[in-house]
Motif scaffolding. Structure first.
Motif, PDB file in Angstrom:
ATOM      1  N   GLY A  45       0.689  -1.172  -0.088  1.00 33.38           N
ATOM      2  CA  GLY A  45       0.033   0.061  -0.093  1.00 33.38           C
ATOM      3  C   GLY A  45       1.078   1.248   0.079  1.00 33.38           C
ATOM      4  O   GLY A  45       0.205   2.496   0.238  1.00 33.38           O
ATOM      5  N   LYS A  46       2.226   1.178  -0.220  1.00 34.04           N
ATOM      6  CA  LYS A  46       2.958   2.396   0.054  1.00 34.04           C
ATOM      7  C   LYS A  46       2.726   3.301  -1.244  1.00 34.04           C
ATOM      8  O   LYS A  46       2.708   4.335  -1.012  1.00 34.04           O
ATOM      9  N   SER A  47       2.505   2.687  -2.345  1.00 36.50           N
ATOM     10  CA  SER A  47       2.163   3.623  -3.694  1.00 36.50           C
ATOM     11  C   SER A  47       0.933   4.278  -3.553  1.00 36.50           C
ATOM     12  O   SER A  47       0.642   5.261  -4.043  1.00 36.50           O
ATOM     13  N   MET A  48      -0.016   3.589  -2.853  1.00 35.78           N
ATOM     14  CA  MET A  48      -1.407   4.029  -2.607  1.00 35.78           C
ATOM     15  C   MET A  48      -1.194   5.261  -1.703  1.00 35.78           C
ATOM     16  O   MET A  48      -2.143   6.294  -2.291  1.00 35.78           O
ATOM     17  N   ILE A  49      -0.338   5.521  -0.800  1.00 35.16           N
ATOM     18  CA  ILE A  49      -0.434   6.621  -0.275  1.00 35.16           C
ATOM     19  C   ILE A  49      -0.122   7.695  -1.096  1.00 35.16           C
ATOM     20  O   ILE A  49      -0.648   8.910  -1.126  1.00 35.16           O
ATOM     21  N   GLY A  50       1.284   7.339  -1.950  1.00 36.10           N
ATOM     22  CA  GLY A  50       1.636   8.520  -2.882  1.00 36.10           C
ATOM     23  C   GLY A  50       0.349   8.946  -3.676  1.00 36.10           C
ATOM     24  O   GLY A  50       0.222  10.133  -4.042  1.00 36.10           O
ATOM     25  N   ARG A  51      -0.383   7.937  -4.178  1.00 34.93           N
ATOM     26  CA  ARG A  51      -1.272   8.468  -4.975  1.00 34.93           C
ATOM     27  C   ARG A  51      -2.500   9.084  -4.252  1.00 34.93           C
ATOM     28  O   ARG A  51      -3.170   9.718  -5.269  1.00 34.93           O
ATOM     29  N   THR A  52      -2.871   8.846  -3.278  1.00 35.78           N
ATOM     30  CA  THR A  52      -3.810   9.458  -2.495  1.00 35.78           C
ATOM     31  C   THR A  52      -3.422  11.163  -2.450  1.00 35.78           C
ATOM     32  O   THR A  52      -4.368  11.919  -2.818  1.00 35.78           O
ATOM     33  N   VAL A  53      -2.215  11.135  -2.173  1.00 32.96           N
ATOM     34  CA  VAL A  53      -1.611  12.568  -2.075  1.00 32.96           C
ATOM     35  C   VAL A  53      -1.790  13.335  -3.462  1.00 32.96           C
ATOM     36  O   VAL A  53      -2.252  14.367  -3.480  1.00 32.96           O
ATOM     37  N   ALA A  54      -1.342  12.468  -4.455  1.00 33.89           N
ATOM     38  CA  ALA A  54      -1.550  13.083  -5.695  1.00 33.89           C
ATOM     39  C   ALA A  54      -2.913  13.161  -6.436  1.00 33.89           C
ATOM     40  O   ALA A  54      -3.197  13.634  -7.565  1.00 33.89           O
ATOM     41  N   GLN A  55      -3.794  12.431  -5.675  1.00 32.20           N
ATOM     42  CA  GLN A  55      -5.187  12.341  -6.468  1.00 32.20           C
ATOM     43  C   GLN A  55      -5.191  11.598  -7.601  1.00 32.20           C
ATOM     44  O   GLN A  55      -5.987  11.730  -8.682  1.00 32.20           O
ATOM     45  N   LEU A  56      -4.519  10.531  -7.342  1.00 32.30           N
ATOM     46  CA  LEU A  56      -4.293   9.665  -8.738  1.00 32.30           C
ATOM     47  C   LEU A  56      -4.765   8.375  -8.319  1.00 32.30           C
ATOM     48  O   LEU A  56      -4.407   7.407  -9.063  1.00 32.30           O
ATOM     49  N   LEU A  57      -5.694   8.162  -7.511  1.00 31.15           N
ATOM     50  CA  LEU A  57      -6.317   6.787  -7.024  1.00 31.15           C
ATOM     51  C   LEU A  57      -6.682   6.046  -8.271  1.00 31.15           C
ATOM     52  O   LEU A  57      -7.395   6.890  -9.095  1.00 31.15           O
ATOM     53  N   PRO A  58      -6.542   4.746  -8.625  1.00 29.82           N
ATOM     54  CA  PRO A  58      -7.098   4.217  -9.770  1.00 29.82           C
ATOM     55  C   PRO A  58      -8.718   4.041  -9.731  1.00 29.82           C
ATOM     56  O   PRO A  58      -9.292   4.350  -8.309  1.00 29.82           O
ATOM     57  N   PRO A  59      -9.380   3.869 -10.882  1.00 32.68           N
ATOM     58  CA  PRO A  59     -10.820   3.722 -10.521  1.00 32.68           C
ATOM     59  C   PRO A  59     -11.375   2.911  -9.304  1.00 32.68           C
ATOM     60  O   PRO A  59     -10.986   1.771  -9.234  1.00 32.68           O
ATOM     61  N   HIS A  60     -12.510   3.081  -8.906  1.00 31.15           N
ATOM     62  CA  HIS A  60     -12.960   2.353  -7.663  1.00 31.15           C
ATOM     63  C   HIS A  60     -12.471   2.586  -6.134  1.00 31.15           C
ATOM     64  O   HIS A  60     -12.861   2.074  -5.301  1.00 31.15           O
ATOM     65  N   PHE A  61     -11.278   3.193  -6.303  1.00 34.58           N
ATOM     66  CA  PHE A  61     -10.416   3.395  -5.173  1.00 34.58           C
ATOM     67  C   PHE A  61     -10.968   4.872  -4.625  1.00 34.58           C
ATOM     68  O   PHE A  61     -10.723   5.617  -5.367  1.00 34.58           O
ATOM     69  N   ALA A  62     -11.390   5.021  -3.300  1.00 30.24           N
ATOM     70  CA  ALA A  62     -11.628   6.206  -2.635  1.00 30.24           C
ATOM     71  C   ALA A  62     -11.188   6.331  -1.221  1.00 30.24           C
ATOM     72  O   ALA A  62     -11.055   5.399  -0.776  1.00 30.24           O
ATOM     73  N   VAL A  63     -10.975   7.567  -0.822  1.00 25.47           N
ATOM     74  CA  VAL A  63     -10.736   7.753   0.529  1.00 25.47           C
ATOM     75  C   VAL A  63     -11.851   7.622   1.562  1.00 25.47           C
ATOM     76  O   VAL A  63     -13.001   8.131   0.933  1.00 25.47           O
ATOM     77  N   SER A  64     -11.713   6.479   2.388  1.00 27.24           N
ATOM     78  CA  SER A  64     -13.059   6.026   2.985  1.00 27.24           C
ATOM     79  C   SER A  64     -12.980   6.631   4.597  1.00 27.24           C
ATOM     80  O   SER A  64     -14.080   6.283   5.236  1.00 27.24           O
ATOM     81  N   GLY A  65     -12.020   7.384   4.899  1.00 22.71           N
ATOM     82  CA  GLY A  65     -12.317   8.059   6.287  1.00 22.71           C
ATOM     83  C   GLY A  65     -10.856   8.555   6.501  1.00 22.71           C
ATOM     84  O   GLY A  65      -9.806   8.282   5.942  1.00 22.71           O
ATOM     85  N   GLY A  66     -10.781   9.272   7.455  1.00 24.19           N
ATOM     86  CA  GLY A  66      -9.668  10.069   8.065  1.00 24.19           C
ATOM     87  C   GLY A  66      -9.057  11.240   7.382  1.00 24.19           C
ATOM     88  O   GLY A  66     -10.010  11.667   6.587  1.00 24.19           O
ATOM     89  N   LYS A  67      -8.119  12.076   7.797  1.00 21.80           N
ATOM     90  CA  LYS A  67      -7.708  13.325   7.219  1.00 21.80           C
ATOM     91  C   LYS A  67      -6.562  13.038   6.315  1.00 21.80           C
ATOM     92  O   LYS A  67      -5.700  12.304   6.750  1.00 21.80           O
ATOM     93  N   LEU A  68      -6.471  13.897   5.616  1.00 23.41           N
ATOM     94  CA  LEU A  68      -5.095  14.246   4.887  1.00 23.41           C
ATOM     95  C   LEU A  68      -4.908  15.730   4.548  1.00 23.41           C
ATOM     96  O   LEU A  68      -5.549  16.177   3.749  1.00 23.41           O
ATOM     97  N   GLU A  69      -3.810  16.159   5.245  1.00 23.82           N
ATOM     98  CA  GLU A  69      -3.514  17.809   5.177  1.00 23.82           C
ATOM     99  C   GLU A  69      -2.582  17.987   4.688  1.00 23.82           C
ATOM    100  O   GLU A  69      -1.544  17.329   4.962  1.00 23.82           O
TER     101      GLU A  69
END
Lengths: 595, 282
Positions: A45-69
């Motif tokens: 899941g390490k690349s997934m964190i980078g992609r979340t920051v970049a807002q480059l999540l693949p289709p059907h993936f979404a932030v489901s909770g928590g905060k990213l500031e």
């Protein structure tokens, strides 16, 4: 003041109404000018964190909770417009594949101009040249008119680093920035990133699978396993005295560059997949953990809040995990020569009919391998090491020199030579994805050599069962197709096919590169066990010096098609004589101190 | 692979149409209400039975010689289907053999085959087949031959590039290294990987063959005049379009549905067999 802060950040995959968690309550904090390393194996899941920051999540993936500031502003709830305005300006990225990240039909200069135009700044040319100069590219002004394909991978990556740092961003996300590059270039790129970071006080989120590299580059480290942070803290503390068993096991799975050779700790099996993770109630590492107890399977352990924290109930026992005893004899007396090569050369014709040119992929290569000996060929991409391997097995025809294989000159490559080769040399290919026919069953692939001579089905089935056992694969694997296997299992099938008839010589081309360290350790242990059980010599082609040191007795160093140094592994590594060997050894990230 | 393609709506629809046409062709002697060659000069150019002046005995009416259109339509399916099946297989055999040879051996042989295909494809296919038919003379066998000679390039070009991609895979090199002969390497490692493409091309080629046969028969360069072909029926029906429109409409619709059936089937097979198109879905 933190640049990036994640609080209980969760990401999930929505599939058919169900929600499968991918990232599990991640807490991270990154201060200006610091480097935070995210390490773990593929699927952690390490690349997934980078992609979340970049807002480059693949289709059907979404932030489901928590905060990213980011700098105090919530990235998750921010409107897309505002988020896009941040990207490339205050948050920049360095991608894994430099060649695919640049537009192939536009010049470097025009891509920079576009980038600056987006940043809303004028005077591109002078600033572009300055940016390219800062990453130590030769002749920056001349570079503007060049296209990406005219540059090497390392140069492209430097261009991308220049672009990323051109806007003086507050945060740079580097996702495996050097995985596709050679080790000497990696060393330079790392230096460069440190330099740019020091200049602008940029914070860097550094995603890597390479613990050794992380130890060298990062200030803080978060170790990820199956979508959760299992250990976190200052790099020196985490890698110097890991408190989570997974971190410790990863360290013990990596062969060392210095000190005595030790056996590698190979974790059993592999990380659970996304679906399997949801059914695990306790610690996700428990099924593979050498310390797992009843408690670990009941509930997930908390991460804690200390500076150096680990999500483990039995953290105090972690230092007791020890590498297995070295039981196998490492030095086998070499016997009669199997391979004797003198003055071997391969010249490829390049250019056109009217402007003929040539390229010497291999020139004047001479080497000898005795039966039972494990010899390594190391070098960087383009050094000719793969061509050498292909010449030996007969996939390429030499243009100079001779090859003596098991007492017969097979240089000419006639039909009789080919039959001789079939019995005496086999090759294990690098990429099992390409090397295994997806339409065949594993048992059929492994016994292909017997199919060639028309062996009866019963005999083949018997040999397939033997090979499966030898490779440590379950008997039912034989009926599967390659697509149903994991990467490590596929590579075992790949090795089994070459070993079906136990040829006196095996040529293995980068067979562990691209695999996770725990899988790599399983395969390296397998190779050493096979060596004790079967009688074969190995020519091991690799770019990874630590792996070579672990497996091979002798080493040949190739540079620009020539063998520039050869000798016993320990001797070459301890006292390299050729300058290139020294550069290569110096570029390797150092071992971390082991507790 | 077969199960997956049977889940595709296109494959099912296309397959049913093709099967229906094939059944009509095979059962024509039993299905046809009249002898298709039987002339009745008293009832020429009858409109369809539901139109004013139609005769219930001739459901789709009669042509200018008083022959039953429905019976001729059913017997015409025999020519269409024989041409579709035999010509497509013939073109595939010639094209595929050269494609495997060129793609696997490479070098000058590949160059030679590639240039031959280039030269061949630079002729407009309809003109080329008309020229061939003029040279060969009419007849079912020559129609098939002309289509094979014109359309083998279609298989050759597409398949060759696929063979080159597969032949570069390491498993093909590995098969050679464990001692497979060239023949065994091609037949066991390369051919199975290209079967989906061949099947798809074959189905599409059948639709093309139906059209080409109709064109040739329409201009009178197709089958012999005593054989019944849809193209001929169109040519005959043209003059009486106002008196007996179904003389023209029936063969046109027959060709349309047959070709649509083959194309649907081919397209559906391509979608369900091509790994590149299915990867994202599974």
């Amino acid at each position: 003041m933190t640049v990036l802060r994640a609080e209980a950040l969760s990401v999930a995959l929505r599939q058919g109404g169900a929600e499968i968690p991918v990232l599990n309550r991640i807490d991270l904090a990154l201060a200006p000018g610091r480097v935070l390393g995210l390490v773990g194996e593929s699927g952690a899941g390490k690349s997934m964190i980078g992609r979340t920051v970049a807002q480059l999540l693949p289709p059907h993936f979404a932030v489901s909770g928590g905060k990213l500031e980011f700098a105090g502003r919530d990235l998750v709830s921010m409107p897309p417009r505002a988020r896009r305005a941040l990207l490339g300006r205050e948050i920049a990225f360095i991608p894994q594949e430099p060649l695919t990240a640049l537009n192939p039909v536009r010049t470097i200069g025009s891509q920079f101009a576009e980038h600056f135009a987006r940043l809303g700044e004028g005077d591109h040319r002078a600033r572009t040249v300055a940016a390219l100069e800062a990453v130590h590219l030769p002749d920056p002004a001349g570079l503007l008119a060049r296209y990406p394909h005219q540059l090497s991978g390392g140069m492209c990556q430097r261009v991308l680093i220049a672009m990323a740092f051109a806007s003086r961003p507050k945060l740079v996300v580097a996702d495996e920035p050097t995985t596709a590059l050679d080790v000497t270039i990696q060393a330079r790129i790392m230096e460069l990133m440190q330099e740019m970071r020091a200049r602008d006080g940029t914070a860097v989120l550094f995603i890597t699978h390479d613990l050794r590299l992380a130890a060298q580059v990062c200030d803080d480290i978060a170790v990820l396993y199956a979508g959760s942070v299992v250990e976190q803290g200052p790099a020196a503390a985490v890698l110097g005295g890991p408190r989570h068993p997974y971190t410790r096991c990863l360290q013990l799975a990596i062969p060392a560059m210095t000190g005595p050779r030790r056996a590698l700790l190979a974790l059993p099996e592999q990380m659970p997949g996304l679906r399997a993770m949801t059914t695990l109630r306790g610690c996700r590492f428990a099924p593979r953990c050498p310390l797992a107890a009843e408690q670990c399977r009941a509930a997930p352990p908390p991460l804690g809040t200390e500076d150096h924290r680990a999500a483990c109930f039995r953290a105090e026992l972690t230092p007791t995990i020890a590498p297995p005893e070295e039981t196998l004899a490492t030095h086998i007396q070499p016997g009669n020569p199997v391979l004797d090569v003198a003055g071997l050369g391969k010249r490829f014709r390049t250019g056109s009919l009217f402007r003929p040119g040539h390229m010497d992929a291999v020139s004047e290569a001479s080497l000898a391998i005795a039966s039972g000996e494990f010899v390594a060929v190391v070098g960087e991409s383009g050094s000719g090491k793969s061509t050498l391997g292909r010449l030996l097995v007969g996939l390429e025809r030499p243009t100079a020199g001779r090859i003596l294989l098991a007492g017969r000159d097979v240089t000419a490559g006639t039909e009789a030579d080919r039959r001789h080769r079939v019995r005496n040399v086999q090759m294990v290919f690098q990429d099992p994805q390409s090397a295994l026919n997806p339409r065949r069953r594993v048992a059929a692939i492994m016994t292909q050599a017997m199919e060639a001579v028309g062996a009866p089905a019963a005999e083949r089935a018997r040999r397939a069962a033997e090979l499966l056992a030898e490779m440590g694969l379950a008997p039912e694997t034989g009926a599967r197709s390659p697509a149903q296997l994991s990467g490590g299992q596929r590579q075992r099938v790949n090795i089994a096919r070459a070993l079906c008839t136990v040829p006196p010589l095996l040529v293995a081309d980068e067979i562990v590169s691209g695999l996770d360290v725990s899988v790599q350790a399983q395969l390296l242990n397998l190779l050493r066990r096979l060596r004790a059980e079967l009688d074969f010599a190995l020519l091991f082609i690799s770019h990874d010096l630590a792996v070579v040191r672990h497996v091979c007795d002798r080493v040949l160093v190739m540079h620009r098609g020539r063998i520039v140094e050869h000798g016993p592994t320990e001797q070459v590594f301890a006292a390299p004589r050729h300058e290139y060997t020294r550069t290569l050894l110096d570029s390797m990230p150092k071992d971390f101190p082991m507790a | 692979m077969i199960r997956r393609s049977l889940r595709s709506g296109r494959v099912i629809a296309g397959g049913l149409i093709v099967l229906a046409v094939l059944a009509c062709a095979l059962a024509a002697p039993w299905l046809a209400p009249h002898d298709p060659d039987e002339q009745n000069l008293l009832t020429t150019l009858l409109p369809a039975s539901w139109q004013a002046g139609g005769d219930p005995a001739y459901w789709l009416g009669t042509d200018s010689l008083g022959r039953d259109v429905l019976s001729r339509l059913l017997f015409g399916a025999r020519v269409a289907m024989s041409v579709a099946l035999i010509a497509a297989f013939g073109a595939m055999i010639v094209g595929a053999a050269l494609a495997y040879l060129a793609g696997y051996v490479g070098g000058w042989l590949d160059w030679l085959v590639g240039r031959a295909v280039d030269v061949w494809m630079s002729f407009p296919p309809v003109i080329l087949s008309l020229i061939l038919m003029t040279g060969l003379g009419t007849g079912l066998r020559n129609v098939i031959l002309a289509i094979v000679l014109v359309d083998w390039t279609r298989f050759c070009r597409v398949l060759r590039s696929e063979v080159i991609v597969v032949a570069r895979r390491d498993y093909v090199a590995a098969a050679r290294l464990v001692g497979f002969s060239h023949w065994r390497t091609v037949s066991r490692e390369i051919v199975p990987a290209t079967i989906p493409l061949v099947v798809t091309l074959l189905t599409l080629e059948m639709g093309i063959a139906v059209v080409v046969e109709a064109i040739l028969s329409f201009v009178g360069l197709g089958v012999r005049s005593d054989q019944i072909a849809w193209g001929q029926m169109i040519a005959d029906g043209r003059d009486a379009i106002y008196q007996a429109p179904w003389n023209l409409l029936a063969p046109v619709l027959a060709i349309f549905f047959t070709v649509a059936g083959f194309n649907l089937l081919g397209d559906g097979l391509r979608r369900s067999l091509d790994v590149r198109m299915t990867e994202g879905r599974e």
